[in-house]
Design a protein around this motif. Structure first.
Motif, PDB file in Angstrom:
ATOM      1  N   ASP A 102       1.162  -8.243   1.417  1.00  0.00           N
ATOM      2  CA  ASP A 102       1.389  -6.977   1.612  1.00  0.00           C
ATOM      3  C   ASP A 102       2.855  -6.820   1.421  1.00  0.00           C
TER       4      ASP A 102
ATOM      5  N   CYS B 139      -4.453  -6.992  -1.617  1.00  0.00           N
ATOM      6  CA  CYS B 139      -3.339  -6.395  -2.310  1.00  0.00           C
ATOM      7  C   CYS B 139      -3.433  -6.939  -3.589  1.00  0.00           C
TER       8      CYS B 139
ATOM      9  N   TYR C  48       0.823  -1.411  -0.002  1.00  0.00           N
ATOM     10  CA  TYR C  48       0.239  -0.019   0.020  1.00  0.00           C
ATOM     11  C   TYR C  48       0.917   1.221  -0.025  1.00  0.00           C
TER      12      TYR C  48
ATOM     13  N   TYR D 196      -7.452  -4.587   5.601  1.00  0.00           N
ATOM     14  CA  TYR D 196      -6.204  -3.729   5.507  1.00  0.00           C
ATOM     15  C   TYR D 196      -5.089  -4.051   6.356  1.00  0.00           C
TER      16      TYR D 196
END
Length: 510
Positions: A54, A71, A5, A126
């Motif tokens: 991630d 992701c 991210y 997340y």
């Protein structure tokens, strides 16, 4: 290591800024990572398809034991947007295996419930969230990914995704909690003092194995849990499921409620000490982008100002993260304020930060993406002109739009002159602000007047490859009107700039 991210943030403004070439290296990395993602899904998840973690290294090897499933879908849809801006069919063929493989993984994760809907269990909303069932982040990305696959796969292959999408469980909703709202008015957050938009908000999902409805965004800081901020806004961005086309819908209003409850970038006591405040978010908070996508022009202007003032702590424009105190187990200590940085009058600024202050760029692409989205939106295939900007403002820009379009705009005092260049044949869909003067649509080369269809507030005009559509008001053709001059001189932007607590550039001492 590459953190998905955080790295992805830098990609957000580049398509619209008409610099897709800057994305090629990173996107090639993600495409070449597909075999490792497929191996990871089989080895660590026992699932078909591909799972992008991630965290991965520069060789594409991925960190084990991850539960954030979004992701891969975010990567796949970023690649898809790269295609949508270019209309390069060869590129689509290159990336479709990534999209299909990530979709396969989600197909394997979905299970039919007794209620007749497909559900997803034991994933993260997340980074840093508790384990959730029907996480809003997964449901948002499934909706946008599956819709794209249905569009581009052969009908028999797409039918599998269509069946799941048709029966995908709705988003969970949640009630306000005590102290957030009184008599229909927000008591805390960005929207403090404003009226609520509807009677509830979206949930981030249900606590796995417990069933309790969870929220991330609260008006009261003591209700926060550690983790990625703003999870309830996932249907707006980066998925693009919800936007201005949905402005009369309940879900649009629920998300606006969460935006209004969000902690401000700068509390009211930003310079004074010892006062209580509602709390604040992180330096890589995407709130400005959400506000732009929701058309919240007035709130966005303040949020951009406050975000720069809070996070852009260094004179080269770089930023910090804050506000959590490093390695402190007491979550309430995250709100401790450290005196840091000088402002122009010599006072210490009340900037909030960790003891160890990250030196990073993460706030910068968020601000850039928000400005792009404030001026032009096209993620849903509709070119929206000034969707979160005062229509009477003095604005000039040159931005790219989905569909292979380039948009050049000059606007001041409600007088507008817009050029849309087409790279392909097709229907161009355009949403204009409510300008006082009616638009004129003509070919910029031969002044041929285009006919159009009007569907709601969307103008639909058929363009040919190479056409340049000019949209303007009659005042632009008045020889006496020179406010939109293309040759106006500008002073070079080289002075030291101050914005709240932030300073850009340094005064020369020699």
């Amino acid at each position: 290591n590459i953190f998905h991210y955080n790295t992805q943030l830098s990609t957000f403004p580049l398509e619209a800024a008409n610099h897709p070439e800057l994305l090629e290296t990173y996107y090639n990395y993600r495409i070449s990572q597909l075999p490792a993602a497929r191996e990871y899904a089989a080895k660590h998840k026992g699932k078909s398809g591909a799972f992008y973690t991630d965290v991965s290294d520069f060789m594409g090897r991925m960190q084990p034991q991850e539960f954030n499933c979004t992701c891969g879908a975010q990567i796949a849809m970023a690649l898809y947007d790269h295609y949508r801006y270019s209309n390069d069919e060869m590129y689509l063929r290159r990336i479709l295996p990534v999209m299909h493989s990530v979709g396969e993984f989600y197909i394997d994760m979905l299970t039919m419930g007794d209620d007749g809907y497909y559900h997803i269990h034991n994933t993260l909303g997340y980074e840093g969230s508790p384990m959730l069932d029907d996480s809003i982040t997964d449901l948002a990305m499934i909706r946008i990914l599956f819709a794209a696959l249905i569009k581009h796969l052969p009908e028999d292959e797409g039918a599998l995704f269509a069946g799941r999408l048709e029966r995908l469980t709705p988003y969970e909703t949640a009630d306000f909690v005590g102290g957030e709202v009184e008599n229909g008015i927000f008591l805390h957050g960005i929207g403090k003092g404003k009226a609520i938009f509807c009677d509830n908000v979206l949930s981030v999902g249900r606590l796995s194995g417990n069933g309790r409805i969870m929220r991330k965004t609260h008006g009261l800081k003591e209700l926060d849990y550690y983790g990625f901020p703003d999870t309830e806004m996932a249907p707006v961005f980066p998925s693009g499921n919800v936007g201005l086309k949905d402005k009369e819908s309940v879900i649009f209003k629920q998300i606006k409620n969460s935006v209004c409850l969000h902690h401000p970038a700068i509390p009211e006591d930003a310079v004074s000490e010892g006062e209580e405040f509602d709390g604040m978010c992180m330096g890589w908070c995407l709130m400005p982008v959400y506000m732009a996508r929701l058309g919240m022009a007035e709130e966005l202007q303040k949020q951009l100002y406050d975000s720069v003032s809070t996070w852009c702590a260094y004179p080269n424009g770089m930023s910090m993260e804050g506000p959590y105190e490093n390695f402190n187990p007491d979550i309430n200590m995250r709100w401790k304020k450290y005196r840091f940085g000088e402002v122009s009058d010599g006072r210490k600024a009340g900037i909030y930060s960790w003891n160890f202050r990250h030196f990073n760029y993460e706030a910068l692409p968020i601000m850039s993406a928000a400005v792009n989205e404030m001026l032009l939106q096209s993620y849903d295939g509709i070119i929206r002109i000034l969707p979160a900007m005062d229509k009477n403002a003095d604005v000039r820009y040159s931005l790219a739009a989905v569909g292979g379009y380039k948009v050049d705009l000059r606007c001041r005092d409600g007088i507008y002159d817009i050029y849309i260049s087409a790279k392909r044949d097709g229907e161009c869909k355009i949403a204009l602000p409510d300008f006082e003067s009616k638009p004129i649509f003509e070919n910029a080369a031969d002044r041929y007047k285009y006919s159009y269809k009007l569907k709601g507030d969307i103008y639909i005009i058929t363009l040919r490859e190479g056409d340049i559509l000019r949209i303007y008001c009659a005042s632009c053709d008045d020889p006496a009107y020179d406010k939109l001059s293309y040759t106006e001189d500008f002073k070079r932007n080289e002075d030291v700039k101050f914005l709240g607590n932030a300073m850009l550039g340094e005064e020369k001492t020699f």
